[in-house]
Design an enzyme around this catalytic site. Structure first.
Site, short mmCIF file in Angstrom:
data_model
loop_
_atom_site.label_atom_id
_atom_site.label_comp_id
_atom_site.label_asym_id
_atom_site.label_seq_id
_atom_site.Cartn_x
_atom_site.Cartn_y
_atom_site.Cartn_z
N HIS A 146 -13.49 3.76 5.12
CA HIS A 146 -12.27 2.98 4.90
C HIS A 146 -12.00 2.00 6.04
O HIS A 146 -10.95 1.35 6.06
CB HIS A 146 -11.06 3.91 4.76
CG HIS A 146 -10.99 4.59 3.42
ND1 HIS A 146 -11.06 5.95 3.27
CD2 HIS A 146 -10.88 4.08 2.17
CE1 HIS A 146 -10.99 6.25 1.98
NE2 HIS A 146 -10.88 5.15 1.29
N TYR B 186 0.82 -1.20 0.00
CA TYR B 186 0.00 0.00 0.00
C TYR B 186 0.86 1.25 0.00
O TYR B 186 1.87 1.33 0.68
CB TYR B 186 -0.81 0.08 1.30
CG TYR B 186 -2.03 -0.73 1.31
CD1 TYR B 186 -2.91 -0.72 0.23
CD2 TYR B 186 -2.36 -1.48 2.42
CE1 TYR B 186 -4.06 -1.47 0.27
CE2 TYR B 186 -3.51 -2.23 2.47
CZ TYR B 186 -4.36 -2.22 1.39
OH TYR B 186 -5.49 -2.95 1.44
N GLU C 253 -8.87 -0.56 -10.78
CA GLU C 253 -9.66 0.67 -10.70
C GLU C 253 -8.75 1.87 -10.94
O GLU C 253 -7.77 2.06 -10.21
CB GLU C 253 -10.29 0.80 -9.31
CG GLU C 253 -11.34 -0.25 -9.04
CD GLU C 253 -11.86 -0.23 -7.61
OE1 GLU C 253 -12.83 -0.94 -7.33
OE2 GLU C 253 -11.28 0.51 -6.78
N ARG D 258 -5.09 7.65 -8.81
CA ARG D 258 -4.31 6.52 -8.32
C ARG D 258 -4.94 5.25 -8.85
O ARG D 258 -6.04 5.28 -9.42
CB ARG D 258 -4.29 6.51 -6.79
CG ARG D 258 -5.63 6.22 -6.16
CD ARG D 258 -5.56 6.27 -4.65
NE ARG D 258 -4.82 5.16 -4.10
CZ ARG D 258 -5.38 4.00 -3.69
NH1 ARG D 258 -6.68 3.82 -3.81
NH2 ARG D 258 -4.65 3.04 -3.19
N TYR E 155 -8.30 -9.92 2.46
CA TYR E 155 -9.15 -8.73 2.34
C TYR E 155 -9.62 -8.53 0.90
O TYR E 155 -10.77 -8.20 0.65
CB TYR E 155 -8.37 -7.49 2.81
CG TYR E 155 -9.00 -6.19 2.41
CD1 TYR E 155 -10.21 -5.78 2.97
CD2 TYR E 155 -8.41 -5.37 1.45
CE1 TYR E 155 -10.80 -4.58 2.59
CE2 TYR E 155 -8.98 -4.17 1.07
CZ TYR E 155 -10.17 -3.78 1.64
OH TYR E 155 -10.76 -2.61 1.26
N LYS E 156 -8.73 -8.78 -0.06
CA LYS E 156 -9.10 -8.58 -1.45
C LYS E 156 -9.99 -9.73 -1.97
O LYS E 156 -10.53 -9.63 -3.07
CB LYS E 156 -7.85 -8.44 -2.31
CG LYS E 156 -7.16 -7.07 -2.13
CD LYS E 156 -5.86 -6.98 -2.92
CE LYS E 156 -5.16 -5.63 -2.70
NZ LYS E 156 -5.80 -4.51 -3.41
N ASN F 6 -6.03 1.14 -8.01
CA ASN F 6 -6.25 0.10 -7.01
C ASN F 6 -6.53 -1.19 -7.77
O ASN F 6 -6.84 -1.15 -8.96
CB ASN F 6 -7.42 0.50 -6.10
CG ASN F 6 -7.42 -0.31 -4.82
OD1 ASN F 6 -6.47 -1.03 -4.51
ND2 ASN F 6 -8.51 -0.20 -4.07
#
Lengths: 354, 318
Positions: free
Chosen positions: A201, A45, A273, A231, A324-325, A233
């Site tokens: 978040h 990250y 994204e 950015r 998490y993903k 993701n």
């Protein structure tokens, strides 16, 4: 910025599906311009924000809002999602100024970037908008919502690829005050509506402890009109399914158990994204654009550098992030597939194909 | 604001509204519409002087719905660093200036049920643009405007005509004083108060409101304090090794810009946080409202738009 970044009119495919028979695929040209998000062989990250300034020319990053060969398919998918669940588009009542800001930004940007497909004619407050791809031509009065068939935010975001959220700025904080969210990676507008920046978040691992959100919020509070930022993701999705929403988890969650060594190249997709953030001038709100791109492992492997690099990134990604993903279960199968395309050769810097 | 972000504008009109205040109307040089903005926004005006460039932030006072021109009002500060004197004395109709895109650090809270605007002197300017919005949105609001003498301020007739009973005036030379405690005590729940003007007025309003139990989220202050003067010092840039002298009336930011650097910055008043810079060695005399007291005590960071070195040299991570 849009003035300099005029993009050749993209060839737009007939409607393909993101559900049922999943006919979606990328042409070789679409693969070449895919916004591959990894600039190095490892990933962690970071705030990784850069100016959204019309560069590099010809890339998916150059237009203010990227329109590509999937335009008709994504707009049809959005209509389907909204018919089933109108709560995917909600805007809190005091955000009307931000709705008009969004409409103006999108119409002027699309008309400048894609003059063959979109045009905007303004005579004072009397505006005529033409969208030749969807066969729309409407004359309306700017700032008079009664002259449009839908509220301004819904009207225009039904015509632009990507999800969009609106954020009011108060008390040195940003709030989720509206959005059009039909192609999301497992989060819900209806659940997050009204939350502040830290609250929405909340589920993200590690980043809170790293102070990523404090820095990002501080940065966004001073975002300037005319200086948007972007950015990237990423995650993985099974099947080219745009709508991986919590609302429809019963329809897609089970897909993750269907990956086998035989179908992994076709079914497993990298989901990227391209996120851009815009200060809206009159409302002082922020528009967040989340433009989703899907590419299958088979398609990805046609670019040798990407297959090598994604294999290394995925292999070394910590367990909690993979969990998490949402792809920790089928990661080994994807890794086996990608390992066959990774000869250990060095990769060049940056995300572009060699 | 780097050169890339600046918008060339032509001075279309200058109105002398009082012996100390002039209003400047600025039109885009290229003819295109100026960026839209929200009430309470400011721009940084860059003036190219003979010896140095002046860069001052000014609130936009024209209507947010007007994109053919911006208007700013400037009070001449004879003890200031020269920007306002330059605008008053050297700038003529037809001259070119540069403005940054508008930024807003003093926005109305859209959830407020009632808005109380308290202005002192030239502090009226951000409210002038906000008042257009409040009227257009049919909001519940009141303006309380304190000033020294009626001939020292020009906006009275217009404010009285446009806002009627919602506008209240306090002329101190006539013995009329604004009493923040009285105004604040009679407001219903859900009211937001906004104050802009001299430091004393802001302190009184904020202290009174807190004492009456107003939540901090409903108190908004904009202090357009010019960077203070002080002792000269040397700033050393660690990355380039450059050593630059900061004079008594200069700021670190000005000196960096005059030497070709373009550090991030926006408000130039120690509020927005954009120019926060890490300090490697040196003692800092902080003048900003941004850094926490804890950080200030550590001398580890400084806001280069307003703060100065307390030591003879300061080494910055630039």
């Amino acid at each position: 910025m849009s003035e300099q970044a005029t993009v050749a009119a993209p060839r737009v495919k007939p409607v393909e599906t993101f559900r049922g028979d999943f006919t979606y695929s990328n042409s070789p040209e679409a693969i070449r311009r895919f916004p591959f998000p990894f600039h190095r062989d490892d990933y962690m990250y970071s705030v990784n924000i850069e100016p959204h300034d019309g560069t590099p020319p010809g890339s998916a990053y150059a237009p203010a809002f990227d329109i590509d060969e999937h335009y008709l398919s994504e707009m049809a998918e959005r209509r389907t999602v909204l018919e089933e669940d109108p709560k995917r588009c909600q805007v809190l009542p005091y955000m009307m100024e931000a709705q008009w800001d969004t409409l103006e930004l999108m119409m002027t940007s699309l008309a400048a970037d894609y003059p063959e497909h979109f045009s905007l004619t303004r005579d004072g407050d009397t505006w005529t908008w033409e969208n030749r791809l969807l066969d729309i031509r409407d004359t309306f009065t700017f700032k008079d919502a009664d002259t449009l068939p839908l509220e301004p935010f819904e009207y225009i975001t039904r015509q632009v690829q990507g999800d969009f959220t609106l954020h009011g700025q108060r008390n040195d904080m940003l709030y989720m005050d509206g959005g059009m969210v039909t192609c999301q990676a497992d989060w819900s507008l209806d659940f997050d509506l009204g939350m502040n920046f830290y609250e929405w978040h909340g589920p993200v691992p590690r980043a809170h402890e790293m102070g990523v959100f404090e820095r990002a919020l501080k940065y966004l509070l001073t975002l300037k009109v005319g200086s948007p930022v972007r950015r990237l993701n990423w995650t993985m999705t099974v099947n080219p399914r745009m709508d991986t929403s919590p609302e429809n988890y019963d329809k897609w969650g089970i897909d993750r158990a269907t990956i086998t060594p035989d179908n992994v190249g076709e079914l497993a997709h990298l989901r990227v994204e391209l996120q851009s953030l815009w200060r809206l001038p009159r409302s002082n709100a922020i528009l967040f654009s989340i433009r989703c791109y899907l590419i299958s492992m088979e398609e990805l492997a046609t670019v040798p550098k990407w297959a090598r690099r994604f294999h290394r990134v995925l292999r070394d990604l910590p367990e909690d992030l993979a969990d998490y993903k949402g792809f920790i279960g089928f990661r080994p199968t994807v890794l086996d597939y990608l390992a066959r395309h990774d000869d250990g050769a060095a990769t060049s810097p940056g995300g572009a194909p060699d | 604001m780097s050169a890339v972000d600046s918008i060339p504008v032509r001075v279309a009109a200058i109105e002398t509204v009082s012996p100390f205040i002039k209003t400047f109307t600025l039109e885009p040089t290229d003819g295109g519409p100026l960026p839209a903005f929200s009430g309470g926004s400011h721009v940084v005006v860059t003036m190219q002087g003979r010896d140095k460039n002046h860069r001052n932030p000014y609130s936009l006072m024209s209507s947010p719905y007007e994109r053919r021109f911006y208007q700013i009002s400037v009070r001449r500060e004879d003890d200031g660093r020269g920007g306002s004197k330059f605008l008053h004395g050297n700038v003529r109709v037809g001259d070119q200036l540069f403005v940054s895109p508008p930024a807003n650090l003093f926005a109305l809270n859209e959830l407020g049920r009632r808005h109380i605007l308290i202005a002192g002197g030239i502090g009226i300017t951000p409210f002038l643009s906000q008042l257009y919005e409040l009227r257009a949105q049919d909001s519940d609001y009141a303006l309380h405007y304190a000033y020294r003498r009626a001939d020292d301020t020009a906006f009275l007739d217009r404010l009285a005509a446009e806002h009627g009973e919602r506008a209240h005036f306090y002329e101190s030379s006539q013995g009329h004083y604004l009493d923040p405690g009285r105004i604040l005590a009679e407001q219903p729940l859900g009211t937001h108060v906004y104050v802009c003007g001299p430091e004393g007025l802001i302190d009184t309003v904020v202290t009174r409101a807190r004492r009456l139990g107003w939540p901090a989220s409903h108190i908004h202050a904009e202090e357009f304090a010019a960077p203070p003067s002080g002792r000269p010092f040397t700033v050393v840039l660690d990355k380039s090794g450059d050593e630059l002298e900061v004079g008594p009336d200069d700021t670190v930011l000005d000196v960096l810009e005059d030497n070709g650097y373009a550090p991030d910055c926006s408000c130039r008043g120690g509020v927005c946080g954009e120019c926060e810079t890490a300090v490697i060695t040196g003692e800092i005399e902080h003048h900003d409202d941004y850094l926490s007291e804890e950080v200030k005590r550590e001398h580890s960071r400084m806001m280069i738009c307003v703060s100065r070195a307390a030591s003879e040299r300061v080494v910055l991570d630039l």
